[in-house]
Enzyme design. Structure first.
Site, PDB file in Angstrom:
ATOM      1  N   ALA A 104      16.451   7.455  63.469  1.00 50.61           N
ATOM      2  CA  ALA A 104      17.517   8.459  63.410  1.00 50.61           C
ATOM      3  C   ALA A 104      18.222   8.364  62.076  1.00 50.61           C
ATOM      4  O   ALA A 104      18.136   7.348  61.386  1.00 50.61           O
ATOM      5  CB  ALA A 104      18.527   8.220  64.533  1.00 50.61           C
TER       6      ALA A 104
ATOM      7  N   TYR B  69      27.397  12.539  63.436  1.00 51.13           N
ATOM      8  CA  TYR B  69      26.486  11.460  63.826  1.00 51.13           C
ATOM      9  C   TYR B  69      26.734  11.063  65.283  1.00 51.13           C
ATOM     10  O   TYR B  69      25.814  11.051  66.108  1.00 51.13           O
ATOM     11  CB  TYR B  69      26.668  10.257  62.894  1.00 51.13           C
ATOM     12  CG  TYR B  69      25.988   9.012  63.409  1.00 51.13           C
ATOM     13  CD1 TYR B  69      24.617   8.990  63.621  1.00 51.13           C
ATOM     14  CD2 TYR B  69      26.728   7.857  63.701  1.00 51.13           C
ATOM     15  CE1 TYR B  69      23.989   7.847  64.110  1.00 51.13           C
ATOM     16  CE2 TYR B  69      26.102   6.720  64.197  1.00 51.13           C
ATOM     17  CZ  TYR B  69      24.746   6.723  64.398  1.00 51.13           C
ATOM     18  OH  TYR B  69      24.124   5.596  64.897  1.00 51.13           O
TER      19      TYR B  69
END
Ligand code: UDP
Length: 321
Positions: free
Chosen positions: A59, A137
């Protein structure tokens, strides 16, 4: 994680686009090149092996970058993960360990039920804490957590989400460690400043609502995180559903305290300067990990930030890749 899985007799395959990863970090025969945004490459790798589970570490994870370029975060972290879950369902792989984050919480809110007078414990964050991420995020990770709850209910898909606090340190052997370009994290930036391989450290903000004004974080060693992932495999064997656990030491260190600890470990001054706040940072993030301890039997081995910095120092002094 791969090192630990191999030691435990498992046969892991690493799926990576090497956008930030390093080929040298894994045995060549275990590496499958591919991208989460390309479903066909995912399906191909899943079909080639018979996997018991997937651990998903891939990620984008830099808070200020997510504020500046949210599209890249939603594309990689949300769409990429949904692609992976689809491909897993198509190939009949039903167990999933997800790297989530303390950033799903936002700033800590002391709840009414917190022990009276116990200030330290009332500021610890447990899994019941409200979810109010401060940046894209954190939101991208929370969206996947929510999807996993739905997938468990609808498809019997089993998962464990680990909300990491601040992953830090390196393998004590000195042969594996973090290597980012650009580097944004506190401990590597501190050690690079000492070594002169990076610029002097910028301390981002000293006007936070913390004892010394700098942000407080809970630093947890990567090997302790890996150990929890191993335990997650056993947990999913015996338990249905989507489970969420915090992973942290339960002790907070401010940026200034980390800087002082790094000076102790290295025996050298850390060249540094004060700088403005960084976008998206919470004042204080410290874990209550009682659930992981009681349910998974997890017990972090590295409880002192100096020990964590010491392993990182061993790596950075003689960095191999
Ligand atoms: N930080 C800092 N200087 C740096 C990098 C980080 O002062 O060069 C601070 C940052 O503002 C945060 C803490 O150190 O309060 C930990 O940041 P890091 O990027 O390591 O992890 P995060 O908390 O964003 O996951």
């Amino acid at each position: 994680m791969v090192k630990l899985l191999l030691e435990q007799g498992h046969s892991p395959i690493v799926f990576d686009n090497l956008s930030t990863g390093h080929e040298e970090a894994v045995p060549a025969e275990l590496l499958a090149l591919g991208d989460l945004r390309d479903k066909s490459s995912l399906r191909r790798v899943l079909a080639e092996h018979s996997f018991d589970a997937v651990m998903h570490f891939a990620a984008k994870s830099i808070v200020p970058e997510s504020v500046a370029d949210p599209a890249a975060y939603y594309e990689n972290n949300v769409i990429g993960t949904l692609n992976l879950l689809d491909a897993m369902r198509e190939e009949g792989v039903q167990r999933f360990v997800f790297s989530s984050t303390a950033a799903v919480y936002g700033n800590p809110v002391s709840h009414a039920g917190a022990a009276s007078g116990a200030q330290a414990s009332s500021s610890l964050i447990d899994e019941q804490h409200s979810l109010a991420p401060l940046n894209p995020y954190g939101r991208s990770k929370l969206q996947v957590e929510q999807a996993l709850q739905d997938y468990a209910a609808a498809y019997g898909f089993r998962s464990v989400c680990f909300r990491y606090f601040n992953a830090a340190g390196a393998d004590p052997s000195g042969e594996l460690g973090e290597s980012h370009d650009p580097e944004t994290h506190l401990i590597p930036n501190t050690l690079r400043a000492v070594l002169g391989t990076g610029p002097q450290l910028k301390v981002f903000g000293d006007d936070y609502a913390t004892p010394d004004g700098t942000c407080v974080r809970d630093y947890i060693h990567v090997n302790d995180l890996a150990d929890a992932h191993l335990r997650a495999l056993l947990h999913m064997r015996d338990n249905e559903g989507a489970h969420v656990f915090n992973l942290g030491n339960g002790v907070g260190f401010s940026v200034k305290e980390v800087l002082n600890a790094a000076e102790e470990v290295t025996g050298q001054p850390v060249p540094h300067e004060m700088a403005p706040r960084r976008a998206g940072d919470a004042d204080m993030l410290v874990a209550d990990s009682a659930k992981a301890r009681s349910v998974l039997g997890w017990q972090p081995g590295f409880t002192d930030v100096r020990e964590i910095i010491e392993t990182a120092w061993r790596w950075h002094k003689d960095q191999r890749f």
